[in-house]
Design a protein around this motif. Structure first.
Motif, short mmCIF file in Angstrom:
data_model
loop_
_atom_site.label_atom_id
_atom_site.label_comp_id
_atom_site.label_asym_id
_atom_site.label_seq_id
_atom_site.Cartn_x
_atom_site.Cartn_y
_atom_site.Cartn_z
N THR A 1 -0.71 -11.25 -10.36
CA THR A 1 0.54 -11.19 -9.62
C THR A 1 1.05 -12.57 -9.22
OG1 THR A 1 -0.68 -10.88 -7.54
CG2 THR A 1 0.03 -8.89 -8.71
N GLY A 2 0.21 -13.60 -9.39
CA GLY A 2 0.61 -14.91 -8.88
C GLY A 2 0.96 -15.95 -9.92
N ARG A 3 0.92 -15.61 -11.23
CA ARG A 3 1.07 -16.67 -12.23
C ARG A 3 2.27 -16.52 -13.13
NH1 ARG A 3 -0.82 -21.26 -10.36
NH2 ARG A 3 -2.45 -20.64 -8.96
N ARG A 4 2.14 -15.80 -14.23
CA ARG A 4 3.21 -15.83 -15.23
C ARG A 4 4.54 -15.37 -14.64
NH1 ARG A 4 2.56 -13.82 -21.13
NH2 ARG A 4 2.82 -11.82 -20.11
N GLY A 5 4.46 -14.61 -13.57
CA GLY A 5 5.68 -14.22 -12.89
C GLY A 5 6.39 -13.04 -13.52
N LYS A 6 5.84 -12.48 -14.58
CA LYS A 6 6.50 -11.36 -15.25
C LYS A 6 5.55 -10.20 -15.52
CE LYS A 6 6.00 -13.57 -19.81
NZ LYS A 6 6.71 -13.96 -21.04
N ASP A 7 4.35 -10.27 -14.99
CA ASP A 7 3.36 -9.21 -15.19
C ASP A 7 3.22 -8.40 -13.90
OD1 ASP A 7 2.78 -10.32 -17.76
OD2 ASP A 7 1.58 -11.84 -16.74
N GLN A 8 2.91 -7.13 -14.04
CA GLN A 8 2.89 -6.24 -12.88
C GLN A 8 1.73 -5.27 -12.99
OE1 GLN A 8 6.54 -4.14 -12.31
NE2 GLN A 8 5.77 -2.87 -10.64
N VAL A 9 0.99 -5.12 -11.89
CA VAL A 9 -0.04 -4.09 -11.82
C VAL A 9 0.67 -2.80 -11.44
CG1 VAL A 9 -2.19 -3.35 -10.75
CG2 VAL A 9 -1.77 -5.79 -11.12
N SER A 10 0.71 -1.86 -12.39
CA SER A 10 1.47 -0.63 -12.20
C SER A 10 0.60 0.56 -11.84
CB SER A 10 2.25 -0.30 -13.49
OG SER A 10 3.07 -1.38 -13.87
N VAL A 11 -0.68 0.49 -12.26
CA VAL A 11 -1.59 1.62 -12.04
C VAL A 11 -2.95 1.06 -11.64
CG1 VAL A 11 -2.70 3.64 -13.08
CG2 VAL A 11 -0.42 2.92 -13.87
N VAL A 12 -3.62 1.72 -10.71
CA VAL A 12 -4.99 1.35 -10.35
C VAL A 12 -5.85 2.59 -10.31
CG1 VAL A 12 -4.59 1.46 -7.85
CG2 VAL A 12 -6.47 0.07 -8.76
N TYR A 13 -7.06 2.46 -10.86
CA TYR A 13 -8.07 3.51 -10.78
C TYR A 13 -9.24 2.97 -9.96
CZ TYR A 13 -12.54 5.61 -12.08
OH TYR A 13 -13.79 6.14 -12.03
N ALA A 14 -9.77 3.81 -9.09
CA ALA A 14 -11.01 3.48 -8.38
C ALA A 14 -11.83 4.76 -8.26
CB ALA A 14 -10.72 2.90 -7.01
N ARG A 15 -13.13 4.61 -8.18
CA ARG A 15 -14.00 5.79 -8.08
C ARG A 15 -13.88 6.47 -6.72
NH1 ARG A 15 -19.59 3.30 -9.47
NH2 ARG A 15 -18.58 1.43 -8.60
N LYS A 16 -13.54 5.70 -5.68
CA LYS A 16 -13.34 6.26 -4.35
C LYS A 16 -11.85 6.25 -4.01
CE LYS A 16 -17.79 4.55 -2.64
NZ LYS A 16 -18.46 3.64 -1.66
N GLU A 17 -11.36 7.37 -3.49
CA GLU A 17 -9.93 7.47 -3.20
C GLU A 17 -9.48 6.44 -2.17
OE1 GLU A 17 -6.57 10.92 -2.48
OE2 GLU A 17 -8.58 11.22 -1.62
N GLU A 18 -10.31 6.20 -1.14
CA GLU A 18 -9.91 5.24 -0.11
C GLU A 18 -9.77 3.84 -0.68
OE1 GLU A 18 -14.39 6.15 0.68
OE2 GLU A 18 -12.61 7.19 -0.10
N THR A 19 -10.60 3.51 -1.68
CA THR A 19 -10.49 2.20 -2.33
C THR A 19 -9.19 2.11 -3.12
OG1 THR A 19 -12.89 2.05 -2.53
CG2 THR A 19 -11.59 0.61 -3.95
N ALA A 20 -8.86 3.16 -3.84
CA ALA A 20 -7.62 3.18 -4.63
C ALA A 20 -6.39 3.07 -3.74
CB ALA A 20 -7.55 4.46 -5.47
N ILE A 21 -6.40 3.80 -2.62
CA ILE A 21 -5.25 3.78 -1.70
C ILE A 21 -5.08 2.38 -1.09
CG2 ILE A 21 -4.42 4.64 0.52
CD1 ILE A 21 -5.72 7.34 -0.19
N ARG A 22 -6.16 1.81 -0.65
CA ARG A 22 -6.08 0.47 -0.03
C ARG A 22 -5.61 -0.57 -1.04
NH1 ARG A 22 -11.06 -2.92 2.75
NH2 ARG A 22 -9.78 -4.62 3.56
N PHE A 23 -6.14 -0.51 -2.27
CA PHE A 23 -5.74 -1.46 -3.31
C PHE A 23 -4.24 -1.31 -3.60
CE2 PHE A 23 -7.20 -4.16 -6.86
CZ PHE A 23 -6.07 -4.12 -7.69
#
Length: 398
Positions: free
Chosen positions: A21-43
């Protein structure tokens, strides 16, 4: 612009998100998977990610996923890669690629057969100091590379699964040696075949089944030697150092722990200092831009640029496979106490290399050994007589 799905919302996943999120300026994290729901929500909240899930296949198959970045424990790498193959998604996998060379080769071949882009996220081969050093080596500034040594030591990893030999696949050799081995391969030449490995490994401090400390030597077909030193028992932070020695020069690199940034604090204000720092008081050694200094930003730039240009990245799944094959030999050697061959049924580099001759001609009668200027200014040359083998010296008086 790359639409990225990160698998894993923990320590390394966050490093990757900070870099993306801090470099090329044109890339985006659109989806995140985590094994624990609370981790996914916080991320998702911290990085403004639109979609989060605890279903790995759902994350990979999502319409907003173009690139999949695997930041998962070692035992989940193959499952994640095979799902990327199933859904024809480009994939970038954190190190080590597999727990064994067999796992790594299956992943490599599956991606190649499916025709999907696959990059090996070996961040320490992208640090600014390493990239500049590698450019000097490749330009011939050090001559023929004879020895490449890499060291990574710290007090141990951050998550429980690292300490479980079944889930991780090994200890410090697999976790840290993968970095060191690939660093040496780059300096020596990734098309030069690793031949055999001698490794000492032991469990010195931690109550675990895997090794927490190891030292190894890797012989290459052209006579060069790679050396790795790894430990989960080192006290004082994270120590990253590389040395390269060639016939015409030497490079020393200190990438962490001694960064040129030093600070003393009584501990007031308690805050994060640097990865694996053991204390927040006394003399501290912070890092100005940690993600950049550890190579993450250059790594992702290389990966996405290679994808967009239809090229291979600097670090591929095949590289991860070769590293795993060397590590497999290291583990065999640690048990047998012998030099163990590197088993590479899939080798794509040069064949038939041999160690170059050590004989350099001085004149018709002598081989050259060494030339030196003495403290008084005299010049001395050490020679070997071709016919008799006698070692002699010649001096030029001031």
């Amino acid at each position: 612009m790359a639409q990225v799905c990160i698998l894993g919302g923990g320590f390394i996943g966050r490093f990757y998100a900070d870099s993306l999120t801090g470099r090329r300026g044109k890339d985006q994290v659109s989806v995140v998977y985590a094994r624990k729901e609370e981790t996914a929500i916080r991320f998702a909240k911290d990085y403004h990610v639109a979609h989060y899930t605890t279903d790995m296949e759902e994350a990979i198959a999502h319409s907003a996923t173009e690139f999949v970045v695997i930041a998962l424990p070692n035992f989940l790498h193959e499952e994640a890669v095979m799902l990327c193959v199933k859904h024809k998604k480009a994939v970038l996998c954190t190190k080590p690629l597999g727990r064994t060379a067999e796992e790594a080769l299956r992943m490599t071949q599956a991606c190649e057969n499916a025709g999907i882009f696959a990059g090996y996220l070996e961040d320490l081969c992208y640090t600014p100091k390493f990239l500049k050093s590698l450019k000097s080596v490749q330009s011939g500034a050090l001559g023929r590379i004879l020895w490449a040594k890499s060291r990574e030591t710290h007090p141990g990893p951050h998550a429980d699964w690292f300490w479980d030999i079944q889930k991780a696949g090994g200890g410090a050799v697999l976790d840290l040696g993968c970095h060191c081995i690939e660093i040496a391969r780059n300096f020596i030449g990734k098309d030069v075949r690793p031949v055999e490995v001698m490794c000492w490994a032991d469990t010195q401090v931690k109550p675990i089944d895997a090794e927490d400390h190891a030292i190894g030597l890797v012989k290459y077909q052209n006579g060069a030697i790679g050396q790795f030193e790894v430990s989960w028992t080192f006290r004082g932070g994270m120590d990253l150092r590389d040395e390269v020695m060639g016939t015409e020069g030497t490079i020393w690199i200190n990438s962490f722990l001694r960064t040129g940034f030093e600070m003393f604090t009584s501990g007031a204000g308690k805050s994060y200092v640097a990865e694996k720092a053991e204390s927040d008081s006394g003399w501290q050694f912070p890092v100005g831009d940690e993600a950049h200094e550890l190579g993450y930003t250059n790594m992702f730039t290389d990966m996405f640029d290679a994808f967009e240009n239809g090229e291979k990245p600097m670090e591929t799944f095949y590289d991860g496979y070769v590293v795993n094959a060397i590590i497999d030999a290291a583990y065999r050697s640690a048990k047998t106490k012998l030099w163990e061959p590197v088993q590479l049924p899939e080798w794509r580099g040069q064949e038939g290399l041999s160690k170059p001759s050590v004989y350099q001609e001085y004149d018709a009668e002598h081989w050259f050994i060494k030339e030196e200027i003495l403290p008084n200014g005299d010049k001395k040359v050490i020679l070997k007589v071709k016919v008799t083998g006698e070692i002699i010296e010649k001096e030029t008086w001031v």
